[in-house]
Design a protein around this motif. Structure first.
Motif, PDB file in Angstrom:
ATOM      1  N   THR A 149     -19.628 -27.739 -13.773  1.00 24.94           N
ATOM      2  CA  THR A 149     -20.028 -27.911 -15.169  1.00 24.94           C
ATOM      3  C   THR A 149     -20.584 -26.618 -15.748  1.00 24.94           C
ATOM      4  O   THR A 149     -20.219 -26.213 -16.863  1.00 24.94           O
ATOM      5  CB  THR A 149     -21.062 -29.051 -15.298  1.00 24.94           C
ATOM      6  OG1 THR A 149     -20.512 -30.254 -14.771  1.00 24.94           O
ATOM      7  CG2 THR A 149     -21.441 -29.282 -16.754  1.00 24.94           C
ATOM      8  N   ILE A 150     -21.472 -25.941 -15.004  1.00 26.87           N
ATOM      9  CA  ILE A 150     -22.042 -24.701 -15.533  1.00 26.87           C
ATOM     10  C   ILE A 150     -20.995 -23.592 -15.564  1.00 26.87           C
ATOM     11  O   ILE A 150     -20.972 -22.764 -16.479  1.00 26.87           O
ATOM     12  CB  ILE A 150     -23.301 -24.274 -14.736  1.00 26.87           C
ATOM     13  CG1 ILE A 150     -24.036 -23.136 -15.435  1.00 26.87           C
ATOM     14  CG2 ILE A 150     -22.958 -23.883 -13.315  1.00 26.87           C
ATOM     15  CD1 ILE A 150     -24.590 -23.489 -16.789  1.00 26.87           C
ATOM     16  N   MET A 151     -20.061 -23.583 -14.605  1.00 32.52           N
ATOM     17  CA  MET A 151     -19.008 -22.571 -14.613  1.00 32.52           C
ATOM     18  C   MET A 151     -18.083 -22.761 -15.811  1.00 32.52           C
ATOM     19  O   MET A 151     -17.654 -21.789 -16.440  1.00 32.52           O
ATOM     20  CB  MET A 151     -18.229 -22.607 -13.299  1.00 32.52           C
ATOM     21  CG  MET A 151     -19.035 -22.133 -12.106  1.00 32.52           C
ATOM     22  SD  MET A 151     -18.136 -22.193 -10.536  1.00 32.52           S
ATOM     23  CE  MET A 151     -17.258 -20.638 -10.583  1.00 32.52           C
ATOM     24  N   CYS A 152     -17.793 -24.000 -16.136  1.00 30.84           N
ATOM     25  CA  CYS A 152     -16.969 -24.277 -17.320  1.00 30.84           C
ATOM     26  C   CYS A 152     -17.721 -23.927 -18.598  1.00 30.84           C
ATOM     27  O   CYS A 152     -17.149 -23.374 -19.538  1.00 30.84           O
ATOM     28  CB  CYS A 152     -16.538 -25.741 -17.326  1.00 30.84           C
ATOM     29  SG  CYS A 152     -15.334 -26.163 -16.054  1.00 30.84           S
ATOM     30  N   HIS A 153     -19.014 -24.251 -18.630  1.00 31.97           N
ATOM     31  CA  HIS A 153     -19.826 -23.936 -19.811  1.00 31.97           C
ATOM     32  C   HIS A 153     -19.883 -22.437 -20.056  1.00 31.97           C
ATOM     33  O   HIS A 153     -19.848 -21.977 -21.210  1.00 31.97           O
ATOM     34  CB  HIS A 153     -21.239 -24.487 -19.624  1.00 31.97           C
ATOM     35  CG  HIS A 153     -22.154 -24.226 -20.783  1.00 31.97           C
ATOM     36  ND1 HIS A 153     -22.101 -24.951 -21.951  1.00 31.97           N
ATOM     37  CD2 HIS A 153     -23.138 -23.301 -20.956  1.00 31.97           C
ATOM     38  CE1 HIS A 153     -23.015 -24.497 -22.796  1.00 31.97           C
ATOM     39  NE2 HIS A 153     -23.654 -23.488 -22.217  1.00 31.97           N
ATOM     40  N   LYS A 154     -19.954 -21.677 -18.966  1.00 31.20           N
ATOM     41  CA  LYS A 154     -20.084 -20.219 -19.067  1.00 31.20           C
ATOM     42  C   LYS A 154     -18.733 -19.501 -19.082  1.00 31.20           C
ATOM     43  O   LYS A 154     -18.680 -18.275 -19.116  1.00 31.20           O
ATOM     44  CB  LYS A 154     -20.916 -19.711 -17.888  1.00 31.20           C
ATOM     45  CG  LYS A 154     -22.392 -20.124 -17.936  1.00 31.20           C
ATOM     46  CD  LYS A 154     -23.186 -19.145 -18.739  1.00 31.20           C
ATOM     47  CE  LYS A 154     -24.676 -19.354 -18.566  1.00 31.20           C
ATOM     48  NZ  LYS A 154     -25.461 -18.206 -19.026  1.00 31.20           N
ATOM     49  N   ASN A 155     -17.657 -20.283 -19.040  1.00 32.91           N
ATOM     50  CA  ASN A 155     -16.306 -19.714 -19.083  1.00 32.91           C
ATOM     51  C   ASN A 155     -16.038 -18.706 -17.965  1.00 32.91           C
ATOM     52  O   ASN A 155     -15.433 -17.648 -18.175  1.00 32.91           O
ATOM     53  CB  ASN A 155     -16.037 -19.051 -20.446  1.00 32.91           C
ATOM     54  CG  ASN A 155     -15.984 -20.055 -21.571  1.00 32.91           C
ATOM     55  OD1 ASN A 155     -15.341 -21.104 -21.448  1.00 32.91           O
ATOM     56  ND2 ASN A 155     -16.673 -19.766 -22.662  1.00 32.91           N
ATOM     57  N   ILE A 156     -16.514 -19.037 -16.769  1.00 36.38           N
ATOM     58  CA  ILE A 156     -16.285 -18.201 -15.598  1.00 36.38           C
ATOM     59  C   ILE A 156     -14.842 -18.379 -15.122  1.00 36.38           C
ATOM     60  O   ILE A 156     -14.342 -19.506 -15.031  1.00 36.38           O
ATOM     61  CB  ILE A 156     -17.248 -18.601 -14.457  1.00 36.38           C
ATOM     62  CG1 ILE A 156     -18.673 -18.170 -14.796  1.00 36.38           C
ATOM     63  CG2 ILE A 156     -16.812 -18.001 -13.133  1.00 36.38           C
ATOM     64  CD1 ILE A 156     -18.936 -16.697 -14.639  1.00 36.38           C
ATOM     65  N   LYS A 157     -14.175 -17.275 -14.813  1.00 32.67           N
ATOM     66  CA  LYS A 157     -12.851 -17.357 -14.210  1.00 32.67           C
ATOM     67  C   LYS A 157     -13.019 -17.544 -12.700  1.00 32.67           C
ATOM     68  O   LYS A 157     -13.748 -16.786 -12.060  1.00 32.67           O
ATOM     69  CB  LYS A 157     -12.054 -16.091 -14.506  1.00 32.67           C
ATOM     70  CG  LYS A 157     -11.678 -15.932 -15.970  1.00 32.67           C
ATOM     71  CD  LYS A 157     -10.836 -14.687 -16.183  1.00 32.67           C
ATOM     72  CE  LYS A 157     -10.426 -14.555 -17.650  1.00 32.67           C
ATOM     73  NZ  LYS A 157      -9.624 -13.333 -17.886  1.00 32.67           N
ATOM     74  N   PHE A 158     -12.355 -18.546 -12.166  1.00 30.89           N
ATOM     75  CA  PHE A 158     -12.508 -18.804 -10.740  1.00 30.89           C
ATOM     76  C   PHE A 158     -11.298 -19.549 -10.202  1.00 30.89           C
ATOM     77  O   PHE A 158     -10.529 -20.154 -10.948  1.00 30.89           O
ATOM     78  CB  PHE A 158     -13.778 -19.612 -10.466  1.00 30.89           C
ATOM     79  CG  PHE A 158     -13.771 -21.012 -11.038  1.00 30.89           C
ATOM     80  CD1 PHE A 158     -13.472 -22.100 -10.245  1.00 30.89           C
ATOM     81  CD2 PHE A 158     -14.086 -21.230 -12.379  1.00 30.89           C
ATOM     82  CE1 PHE A 158     -13.477 -23.388 -10.765  1.00 30.89           C
ATOM     83  CE2 PHE A 158     -14.100 -22.507 -12.916  1.00 30.89           C
ATOM     84  CZ  PHE A 158     -13.791 -23.589 -12.101  1.00 30.89           C
ATOM     85  N   GLU A 159     -11.143 -19.479  -8.899  1.00 27.43           N
ATOM     86  CA  GLU A 159     -10.181 -20.306  -8.194  1.00 27.43           C
ATOM     87  C   GLU A 159     -10.962 -21.393  -7.469  1.00 27.43           C
ATOM     88  O   GLU A 159     -12.167 -21.249  -7.231  1.00 27.43           O
ATOM     89  CB  GLU A 159      -9.386 -19.468  -7.182  1.00 27.43           C
ATOM     90  CG  GLU A 159      -8.488 -18.441  -7.835  1.00 27.43           C
ATOM     91  CD  GLU A 159      -7.672 -17.652  -6.818  1.00 27.43           C
ATOM     92  OE1 GLU A 159      -7.814 -17.935  -5.595  1.00 27.43           O
ATOM     93  OE2 GLU A 159      -6.914 -16.757  -7.235  1.00 27.43           O
ATOM     94  N   ILE A 160     -10.280 -22.463  -7.125  1.00 26.59           N
ATOM     95  CA  ILE A 160     -10.961 -23.558  -6.437  1.00 26.59           C
ATOM     96  C   ILE A 160     -10.127 -24.041  -5.260  1.00 26.59           C
ATOM     97  O   ILE A 160      -8.895 -24.075  -5.327  1.00 26.59           O
ATOM     98  CB  ILE A 160     -11.269 -24.721  -7.411  1.00 26.59           C
ATOM     99  CG1 ILE A 160     -12.223 -25.722  -6.779  1.00 26.59           C
ATOM    100  CG2 ILE A 160     -10.000 -25.391  -7.912  1.00 26.59           C
ATOM    101  CD1 ILE A 160     -12.896 -26.650  -7.770  1.00 26.59           C
ATOM    102  N   LYS A 161     -10.833 -24.351  -4.180  1.00 20.59           N
ATOM    103  CA  LYS A 161     -10.193 -24.929  -3.004  1.00 20.59           C
ATOM    104  C   LYS A 161     -10.908 -26.246  -2.699  1.00 20.59           C
ATOM    105  O   LYS A 161     -12.128 -26.267  -2.540  1.00 20.59           O
ATOM    106  CB  LYS A 161     -10.304 -23.995  -1.796  1.00 20.59           C
ATOM    107  CG  LYS A 161      -9.501 -22.722  -1.919  1.00 20.59           C
ATOM    108  CD  LYS A 161      -9.620 -21.881  -0.641  1.00 20.59           C
ATOM    109  CE  LYS A 161      -8.787 -20.610  -0.741  1.00 20.59           C
ATOM    110  NZ  LYS A 161      -8.912 -19.776   0.485  1.00 20.59           N
ATOM    111  N   PHE A 162     -10.147 -27.327  -2.640  1.00 23.56           N
ATOM    112  CA  PHE A 162     -10.722 -28.621  -2.302  1.00 23.56           C
ATOM    113  C   PHE A 162     -10.543 -28.879  -0.807  1.00 23.56           C
ATOM    114  O   PHE A 162      -9.497 -28.578  -0.234  1.00 23.56           O
ATOM    115  CB  PHE A 162     -10.033 -29.735  -3.090  1.00 23.56           C
ATOM    116  CG  PHE A 162     -10.290 -29.677  -4.563  1.00 23.56           C
ATOM    117  CD1 PHE A 162     -11.570 -29.829  -5.067  1.00 23.56           C
ATOM    118  CD2 PHE A 162      -9.253 -29.462  -5.461  1.00 23.56           C
ATOM    119  CE1 PHE A 162     -11.812 -29.773  -6.434  1.00 23.56           C
ATOM    120  CE2 PHE A 162      -9.474 -29.412  -6.825  1.00 23.56           C
ATOM    121  CZ  PHE A 162     -10.764 -29.560  -7.305  1.00 23.56           C
TER     122      PHE A 162
END
Length: 239
Positions: free
Chosen positions: A23-36
């Motif tokens: 949620t905070i990464m989306c709010h701050k518009n951080i570019k990231f990759e994700i591994k589930f």
């Protein structure tokens, strides 16, 4: 992007602590990759990276690994101005204490959701109602925990209200019915776009299936709901 500062988040799809970070990464518009990953089958590479063998972890570049949601959230806040965390030492300490409070709320809320025993289920419900009162008291006449503006502490409580809203049709009682300020606070948090984009694909389906498959008290109290038509599919998370 400089590979030294590439961000890779490792998460479990229904983990509320991962939801905080997302949620905070989306709010701050951080570019990231994700591994589930699946927590029931943790891969060897994850076990080598995560000191506590828990999610979330944030891999920065190829060497740095941050673990624990609060540490990751503070890091994200630090590198993306304007900062949401107060600079005042007293307020910062109070907020960090509320980070821990949110963790206790979430832990007990999830135990409540996936509880198999009726007696424990009732005790957890009572515990939650009691501790929701404390949150309501903190709000007083404020929109958010620290006043009229969002602060980092508020993002810690997003998973609580996402889950309560999702389960509203099947909960045995409205645990927030006596806490109007808390209801308004929850509405403000869940109406934020980042509280939707921070959810992983099919979050609601995965939660409902888990409640059903474990034969929880919630499922046994209303099996028709779980066996009836499914709500519309949601895939908010687009990263």
């Amino acid at each position: 992007m400089d590979k030294r500062f590439k961000h890779t988040l490792v998460a479990f799809k229904i983990c509320p602590y991962c939801m905080k970070v997302l949620t905070i990464m989306c709010h701050k518009n951080i570019k990231f990759e994700i591994k589930f990953i699946e927590m029931s089958n943790k891969p060897d590479w994850f076990l080598k990276l995560s000191p506590l063998e828990r999610v979330p972890i944030l891999i920065i570049g190829e060497e740095v690994v941050l673990f624990e949601s609060a540490a990751i959230m503070e890091y994200i806040d630090e590198i993306t101005p304007p900062k949401l965390m107060s600079e005042d030492p007293m307020q910062k300490a109070l907020d960090r204490a509320k980070f821990e409070y949110s963790n206790e709320i979430i832990k007990n809320l999830y135990q409540f959701i996936f509880c198999l025993e009726q007696e424990k289920f009732i005790k957890l419900k009572e515990w939650l109602i009691k501790h929701f009162k404390q949150m309501d008291d903190w709000l007083k006449d404020k929109k958010y925990m620290n006043g009229t503006e969002l602060s980092l502490v508020d993002f810690n409580f997003v998973p609580v209200f996402v889950v309560l809203n999702m389960l509203k049709p099947i909960l045995p009682c409205d645990m927030l019915k006596d806490y109007k300020r808390l209801q308004n606070y929850g509405d403000s948090l869940t109406s934020m776009s980042c509280s939707k984009t921070g959810r992983v694909p099919d979050y609601e389906f995965l939660m409902m299936d888990g409640i059903k498959n474990k034969n929880t008290v919630l499922f046994r109290s209303n099996p028709c709901y779980f066996n009836g038509p499914k709500p519309s599919r949601c895939c908010f998370f687009g990263k």
